[in-house]
Write a protein that holds these residues in place. Sequence first.
Motif, PDB file in Angstrom:
ATOM      1  N   THR A 184       8.191 -62.278   2.933  1.00 14.79           N
ATOM      2  CA  THR A 184       7.080 -62.219   3.876  1.00 14.79           C
ATOM      3  C   THR A 184       6.986 -60.868   4.575  1.00 14.79           C
ATOM      4  N   LEU A 185       5.747 -60.432   4.836  1.00 17.37           N
ATOM      5  CA  LEU A 185       5.518 -59.292   5.738  1.00 17.37           C
ATOM      6  C   LEU A 185       4.854 -59.821   6.998  1.00 17.37           C
ATOM      7  N   ARG A 242      13.248 -50.273  10.294  1.00 19.15           N
ATOM      8  CA  ARG A 242      14.311 -49.407  10.824  1.00 19.15           C
ATOM      9  C   ARG A 242      15.683 -49.854  10.298  1.00 19.15           C
ATOM     10  N   LEU A 243      15.886 -51.172  10.267  1.00 18.24           N
ATOM     11  CA  LEU A 243      17.160 -51.704   9.796  1.00 18.24           C
ATOM     12  C   LEU A 243      17.371 -51.389   8.312  1.00 18.24           C
ATOM     13  N   ILE A 244      16.286 -51.524   7.548  1.00 16.51           N
ATOM     14  CA  ILE A 244      16.409 -51.309   6.106  1.00 16.51           C
ATOM     15  C   ILE A 244      16.797 -49.869   5.798  1.00 16.51           C
ATOM     16  N   LEU A 245      16.335 -48.946   6.631  1.00 11.85           N
ATOM     17  CA  LEU A 245      16.613 -47.528   6.393  1.00 11.85           C
ATOM     18  C   LEU A 245      17.953 -47.076   6.972  1.00 11.85           C
ATOM     19  N   TYR A 283       6.945 -46.260   9.933  1.00 14.07           N
ATOM     20  CA  TYR A 283       6.640 -45.054   9.155  1.00 14.07           C
ATOM     21  C   TYR A 283       7.676 -44.759   8.074  1.00 14.07           C
ATOM     22  N   SER A 284       7.844 -45.723   7.199  1.00 14.70           N
ATOM     23  CA  SER A 284       8.833 -45.519   6.145  1.00 14.70           C
ATOM     24  C   SER A 284       8.152 -45.522   4.784  1.00 14.70           C
ATOM     25  N   ALA A 285       8.882 -45.094   3.795  1.00 14.10           N
ATOM     26  CA  ALA A 285       8.395 -45.213   2.425  1.00 14.10           C
ATOM     27  C   ALA A 285       8.322 -46.692   2.086  1.00 14.10           C
ATOM     28  N   LEU A 286       7.412 -47.052   1.185  1.00 18.08           N
ATOM     29  CA  LEU A 286       7.191 -48.477   0.911  1.00 18.08           C
ATOM     30  C   LEU A 286       8.084 -49.034  -0.189  1.00 18.08           C
ATOM     31  N   GLY A 287       8.817 -48.149  -0.871  1.00 18.65           N
ATOM     32  CA  GLY A 287       9.579 -48.572  -2.044  1.00 18.65           C
ATOM     33  C   GLY A 287      10.531 -49.724  -1.799  1.00 18.65           C
ATOM     34  N   TYR A 288      11.085 -49.801  -0.580  1.00 19.02           N
ATOM     35  CA  TYR A 288      12.074 -50.844  -0.297  1.00 19.02           C
ATOM     36  C   TYR A 288      11.509 -52.245  -0.487  1.00 19.02           C
ATOM     37  N   ILE A 289      10.198 -52.394  -0.327  1.00 19.56           N
ATOM     38  CA  ILE A 289       9.604 -53.736  -0.379  1.00 19.56           C
ATOM     39  C   ILE A 289       9.831 -54.399  -1.724  1.00 19.56           C
ATOM     40  N   LYS A 290       9.693 -53.628  -2.790  1.00 15.31           N
ATOM     41  CA  LYS A 290       9.919 -54.271  -4.093  1.00 15.31           C
ATOM     42  C   LYS A 290      11.379 -54.205  -4.518  1.00 15.31           C
ATOM     43  N   LYS A 291      12.139 -53.313  -3.866  1.00 22.34           N
ATOM     44  CA  LYS A 291      13.556 -53.195  -4.207  1.00 22.34           C
ATOM     45  C   LYS A 291      14.352 -54.408  -3.702  1.00 22.34           C
ATOM     46  N   GLN A 348      -3.594 -57.167   0.827  1.00 20.00           N
ATOM     47  CA  GLN A 348      -3.778 -57.049  -0.625  1.00 20.00           C
ATOM     48  C   GLN A 348      -2.506 -56.571  -1.315  1.00 20.00           C
ATOM     49  N   MET A 349      -1.864 -55.581  -0.711  1.00 15.88           N
ATOM     50  CA  MET A 349      -0.631 -55.069  -1.299  1.00 15.88           C
ATOM     51  C   MET A 349       0.436 -56.160  -1.335  1.00 15.88           C
ATOM     52  N   ALA A 350       0.598 -56.867  -0.216  1.00 15.56           N
ATOM     53  CA  ALA A 350       1.604 -57.929  -0.140  1.00 15.56           C
ATOM     54  C   ALA A 350       1.356 -58.964  -1.235  1.00 15.56           C
ATOM     55  N   HIS A 351       0.118 -59.399  -1.370  1.00 15.47           N
ATOM     56  CA  HIS A 351      -0.182 -60.430  -2.362  1.00 15.47           C
ATOM     57  C   HIS A 351       0.050 -59.939  -3.778  1.00 15.47           C
ATOM     58  N   SER A 352      -0.262 -58.684  -4.040  1.00 15.85           N
ATOM     59  CA  SER A 352      -0.043 -58.201  -5.403  1.00 15.85           C
ATOM     60  C   SER A 352       1.443 -58.079  -5.708  1.00 15.85           C
TER      61      SER A 352
END
Length: 280
Positions: free
Chosen positions: A199-200, A154-157, A186-194, A225-229
Motif C-alpha cells: 500500500t501507498l 526516510r526509513l527505507i533510505l 523526495y526519494s527515488a522511486l525504485g524502492y517501491i518495486k524492489k 495510476q502508478m501504484a495500481h500499475s
Amino acid sequence: EAKHRGKSAYQRFQPEMKEVSQERLQMESLLRRALEMQEFELHFQPIIRMDDRQLVGAEALLRWESPTLGEVSPDRFIPLAEETGLIISIGRWVLQQACQAVSRWNQEREEPLCMAINVSPRQFRDPHFVETIRAALDESGLGGESLELEITERLILDNNIDTDRVLAELDAMNVRLSVDDFGTGYSALGYIKKYPFDTLKIDKSFIHDMTTKADDSALVRAIIQMAHSLSLQVIAEGVEAPEEFEFLKKENCDYAQGFLFTPPLREDSFITWLNGTMDR
Ligand code: C2E
Ligand code: MG
Ligand code: MG
Ligand code: MG
C-alpha cells in the motif's frame, strides 16, 4: 551566518538555546516515566473502502497526556522518543495494545479488520524488531494479514537498516507493508518495486490542495495510476471534504481516512462509531 555577524549575534542566541534544551530535558525525563505511569493511550482512526464506504481497518495513533505538560502532540514527543531510544519500549507497547484491540474487535465480526501501526526507523533498526512483531501476533492470536506496518521513505533510505532482510521476513509472516506520507520523502522511486509493499498512503498535504490546485490533483492522479500499475493499493489520508472524497473516488483511489469520517477515537468511541455506521 552567525559567524559573519560576530560575537553579539552568537550571544543573543544563547539564552534561547538554553531554554530549548531545558524544555527538552524536562520532556525527556517525563517521557521516560510515561509508560509506567500509564500516561499513554491509543486512539484509532477508521480506514474506509471507497467502493462501498465500508470500514476495513484502523490506524493506531499514540496519545500522551502528561499531568505536567498536558496533552503533547506525537509530532513533538515521537521524535524525542526516537532520539532517546525510548521508542523501542513505547513502540512495543503500541504494538501489543493495537494487536489486542483488533483481535477483540474481530471476534465480533465476519469481515476482519486490519490494524495499521506506525513504525519509526529506530524500531526497525532494533535487532529484536521482527521477533517483537511475531510475539505480539502470537500473544493476541492475530494473523499477520491483520497487521499493516506503516513506514516512511526516510526509513527505507536509512543505510543503517538491513531493509531487505527485515522487509522480507515481515512479508514472509504475511504482515502488510505500507509507505506512509508518500510523496514527501523526495526519494527515488525504485524502492517501491524492489520491496514487498502492499500500500501507498498519499500524504495529507497533497489531499488538502488537490481540489483547488492543478499541480496537486495531477500528482494525486499520477500516484494512484502508478501504484495500481505496480499492483499496490492506495490510501488517501487527511480526507476532510466531500469534494475530496468524490475526486479520489473518480480517480479510483482504494481507501480513505480523515476527518470527513471521524478524527482518531478512543477505543470505546471507536466501537460506538463502528456500530453506528454499520446500522446505516
Ligand atoms: P501519520 O502516521 O501520517 O498519521 C496521520 C496524522 O494525520 C495523525 O496525526 C492524524 O490524527 C492526522 N489526521 C487524520 N485525519 C486527518 C484530517 O482529515 N485532517 C488533518 N489535518 N489531519 C488528519 P497525529 O495523530 O497527530 O500523529 C502525527 C504523527 O505522529 C503520525 O503521522 C505518525 O507519524 C506519528 N505517530 C503517531 N502515533 C505513532 C506511533 O504509535 N508510533 C510512531 N512511531 N509514530 C506515531
Ligand atoms: Mg501513519
Ligand atoms: Mg506482502
Ligand atoms: Mg501519514
